[in-house]
Design a protein around this motif. Structure first.
Motif, PDB file in Angstrom:
ATOM      1  N   UNK A 197       0.808  -1.207   0.000  1.00 19.74           N
ATOM      2  CA  UNK A 197       0.000   0.000   0.000  1.00 19.74           C
ATOM      3  C   UNK A 197       0.844   1.261   0.000  1.00 19.74           C
ATOM      4  N   UNK A 198       0.228   2.342  -0.465  1.00 22.33           N
ATOM      5  CA  UNK A 198       0.851   3.668  -0.418  1.00 22.33           C
ATOM      6  C   UNK A 198      -0.013   4.548   0.459  1.00 22.33           C
ATOM      7  N   UNK A 199       0.653   5.336   1.288  1.00 22.13           N
ATOM      8  CA  UNK A 199      -0.069   6.255   2.174  1.00 22.13           C
ATOM      9  C   UNK A 199       0.650   7.591   2.185  1.00 22.13           C
ATOM     10  N   UNK A 200      -0.114   8.658   2.134  1.00 16.25           N
ATOM     11  CA  UNK A 200       0.411  10.019   2.123  1.00 16.25           C
ATOM     12  C   UNK A 200      -0.171  10.745   3.331  1.00 16.25           C
ATOM     13  N   UNK A 201       0.696  11.254   4.200  1.00 17.56           N
ATOM     14  CA  UNK A 201       0.189  11.879   5.430  1.00 17.56           C
ATOM     15  C   UNK A 201      -0.600  13.157   5.158  1.00 17.56           C
ATOM     16  N   UNK A 202      -0.300  13.864   4.053  1.00 18.26           N
ATOM     17  CA  UNK A 202      -1.117  15.042   3.729  1.00 18.26           C
ATOM     18  C   UNK A 202      -2.561  14.623   3.448  1.00 18.26           C
ATOM     19  N   UNK A 203      -2.746  13.501   2.767  1.00 16.81           N
ATOM     20  CA  UNK A 203      -4.098  12.985   2.508  1.00 16.81           C
ATOM     21  C   UNK A 203      -4.780  12.584   3.807  1.00 16.81           C
ATOM     22  N   UNK A 204      -4.008  11.987   4.720  1.00 13.13           N
ATOM     23  CA  UNK A 204      -4.562  11.615   6.027  1.00 13.13           C
ATOM     24  C   UNK A 204      -5.032  12.855   6.782  1.00 13.13           C
ATOM     25  N   UNK A 205      -4.234  13.908   6.750  1.00 10.90           N
ATOM     26  CA  UNK A 205      -4.602  15.161   7.429  1.00 10.90           C
ATOM     27  C   UNK A 205      -5.883  15.723   6.823  1.00 10.90           C
ATOM     28  N   UNK A 206      -5.958  15.725   5.514  1.00 15.16           N
ATOM     29  CA  UNK A 206      -7.156  16.244   4.843  1.00 15.16           C
ATOM     30  C   UNK A 206      -8.398  15.440   5.223  1.00 15.16           C
ATOM     31  N   UNK A 254      -4.463  25.637   6.548  1.00 13.39           N
ATOM     32  CA  UNK A 254      -3.522  26.728   6.794  1.00 13.39           C
ATOM     33  C   UNK A 254      -4.255  28.053   6.939  1.00 13.39           C
ATOM     34  N   UNK A 255      -5.164  28.344   6.019  1.00 12.88           N
ATOM     35  CA  UNK A 255      -5.864  29.632   6.010  1.00 12.88           C
ATOM     36  C   UNK A 255      -6.842  29.751   7.173  1.00 12.88           C
ATOM     37  N   UNK A 256      -7.637  28.699   7.385  1.00 13.50           N
ATOM     38  CA  UNK A 256      -8.710  28.782   8.375  1.00 13.50           C
ATOM     39  C   UNK A 256      -8.266  28.466   9.797  1.00 13.50           C
ATOM     40  N   UNK A 257      -7.307  27.563   9.956  1.00 20.61           N
ATOM     41  CA  UNK A 257      -6.923  27.096  11.284  1.00 20.61           C
ATOM     42  C   UNK A 257      -5.497  27.466  11.672  1.00 20.61           C
ATOM     43  N   UNK A 258      -4.684  27.831  10.677  1.00 24.58           N
ATOM     44  CA  UNK A 258      -3.300  28.225  10.937  1.00 24.58           C
ATOM     45  C   UNK A 258      -2.315  27.081  10.771  1.00 24.58           C
ATOM     46  N   UNK A 259      -1.061  27.465  10.565  1.00 14.18           N
ATOM     47  CA  UNK A 259      -0.016  26.463  10.365  1.00 14.18           C
ATOM     48  C   UNK A 259       0.186  25.604  11.605  1.00 14.18           C
ATOM     49  N   UNK A 260       0.088  26.203  12.804  1.00 14.29           N
ATOM     50  CA  UNK A 260       0.308  25.435  14.034  1.00 14.29           C
ATOM     51  C   UNK A 260      -0.680  24.274  14.135  1.00 14.29           C
ATOM     52  N   UNK A 261      -1.941  24.520  13.813  1.00 11.23           N
ATOM     53  CA  UNK A 261      -2.950  23.463  13.858  1.00 11.23           C
ATOM     54  C   UNK A 261      -2.648  22.392  12.805  1.00 11.23           C
ATOM     55  N   UNK A 262      -2.255  22.843  11.612  1.00  7.86           N
ATOM     56  CA  UNK A 262      -1.890  21.881  10.578  1.00  7.86           C
ATOM     57  C   UNK A 262      -0.755  20.982  11.053  1.00  7.86           C
ATOM     58  N   UNK A 263       0.270  21.585  11.675  1.00  9.77           N
ATOM     59  CA  UNK A 263       1.425  20.797  12.126  1.00  9.77           C
ATOM     60  C   UNK A 263       1.034  19.786  13.204  1.00  9.77           C
ATOM     61  N   UNK A 264       0.064  20.138  14.059  1.00  5.48           N
ATOM     62  CA  UNK A 264      -0.429  19.182  15.066  1.00  5.48           C
ATOM     63  C   UNK A 264      -1.080  17.991  14.378  1.00  5.48           C
ATOM     64  N   UNK A 265      -1.967  18.292  13.420  1.00  2.00           N
ATOM     65  CA  UNK A 265      -2.650  17.231  12.677  1.00  2.00           C
ATOM     66  C   UNK A 265      -1.642  16.375  11.901  1.00  2.00           C
ATOM     67  N   UNK A 266      -0.636  17.034  11.345  1.00  4.08           N
ATOM     68  CA  UNK A 266       0.379  16.339  10.564  1.00  4.08           C
ATOM     69  C   UNK A 266       1.178  15.377  11.444  1.00  4.08           C
ATOM     70  N   UNK A 267       1.598  15.838  12.611  1.00  6.21           N
ATOM     71  CA  UNK A 267       2.369  14.969  13.512  1.00  6.21           C
ATOM     72  C   UNK A 267       1.548  13.738  13.893  1.00  6.21           C
ATOM     73  N   UNK A 268       0.285  13.958  14.213  1.00  7.41           N
ATOM     74  CA  UNK A 268      -0.577  12.838  14.585  1.00  7.41           C
ATOM     75  C   UNK A 268      -0.742  11.881  13.405  1.00  7.41           C
ATOM     76  N   UNK A 269      -0.856  12.413  12.196  1.00  5.52           N
ATOM     77  CA  UNK A 269      -0.990  11.575  10.998  1.00  5.52           C
ATOM     78  C   UNK A 269       0.269  10.724  10.792  1.00  5.52           C
ATOM     79  N   UNK A 270       1.435  11.306  10.998  1.00  3.60           N
ATOM     80  CA  UNK A 270       2.693  10.562  10.852  1.00  3.60           C
ATOM     81  C   UNK A 270       2.772   9.475  11.931  1.00  3.60           C
ATOM     82  N   UNK A 271       2.460   9.839  13.160  1.00  9.56           N
ATOM     83  CA  UNK A 271       2.514   8.866  14.259  1.00  9.56           C
ATOM     84  C   UNK A 271       1.615   7.668  13.961  1.00  9.56           C
ATOM     85  N   UNK A 272       0.400   7.964  13.557  1.00 11.50           N
ATOM     86  CA  UNK A 272      -0.567   6.900  13.274  1.00 11.50           C
ATOM     87  C   UNK A 272      -0.119   6.055  12.076  1.00 11.50           C
ATOM     88  N   UNK A 273       0.336   6.710  11.022  1.00 15.70           N
ATOM     89  CA  UNK A 273       0.751   5.977   9.816  1.00 15.70           C
ATOM     90  C   UNK A 273       1.943   5.063  10.097  1.00 15.70           C
TER      91      UNK A 273
END
Length: 166
Positions: A28-37, A48-67
């Motif tokens: 399988x292939x998995x992309x953490x940006x897709x997981x965040x979305x 980024x626009x609505x929630x800010x970069x900090x919120x995106x980075x939190x979601x991104x870290x969790x996506x990487x951890x889970x993946x």
């Protein structure tokens, strides 16, 4: 355990190459940006626009951890995911492939009319700055570095497959 984790700046070929590698290896292939979305219910640019970069980075870290915990194929990380020190620690012990790309190739691949949130103002200059800032982190985390400039995805996939741990 994940077979390979692809890291690199925007335009390095993480998604294209990741999908090709997964197909070639029958995994399988998995992309953490897709997981965040999927978790956020909206595109990365809107986060980024609505929630800010900090919120995106939190979601991104969790996506990487889970993946990393769940996925046993090819994993592609967003270009900035490696900036998080906790994410860096999670990558320890994984086969991390740094897809190194020069600015001109990255610009061609990303396009200057990009919807990428960190490249909105003066995309070429912003991309150059991101690449320079992140390069030392990519290099430090990489098990192997693959230069992607002026090379076809099939050739790169061959090189990566040969370098995978047995």
């Amino acid at each position: 355990m994940t077979l390979a984790v692809l890291i690199g700046p925007p335009g390095s070929g993480k998604t294209t190459l990741g999908q090709l590698l997964a197909e070639r290896l029958g995994v399988g292939f998995r992309d953490t940006d897709s997981d965040v979305e999927a978790v956020a219910g909206k595109p990365v640019s809107d986060i980024f626009v609505e929630d800010g970069e900090a919120r995106f980075r939190e979601l991104e870290h969790e996506a990487v951890r889970r993946a990393l915990a769940e996925h046993d194929g090819i994993l592609s990380l967003g270009g900035g995911a490696v900036l998080n020190e906790e994410t860096q620690a999670l990558l320890d012990g994984h086969h991390v492939v740094y897809l190194q790309v020069g600015l001109s190739d990255a610009v061609q691949r990303v396009g200057l009319a990009s919807a990428r949130p960190l490249l909105v103002l003066n995309p070429r200059s912003q991309l150059k700055k991101l690449m320079e800032e992140r390069r030392p982190v990519y290099e430090r985390l990489a098990s192997v570095t693959v230069v992607t400039d002026k090379r076809e995805p099939e050739e790169l996939a061959d090189e990566i497959v040969k370098g995978l741990p047995a």
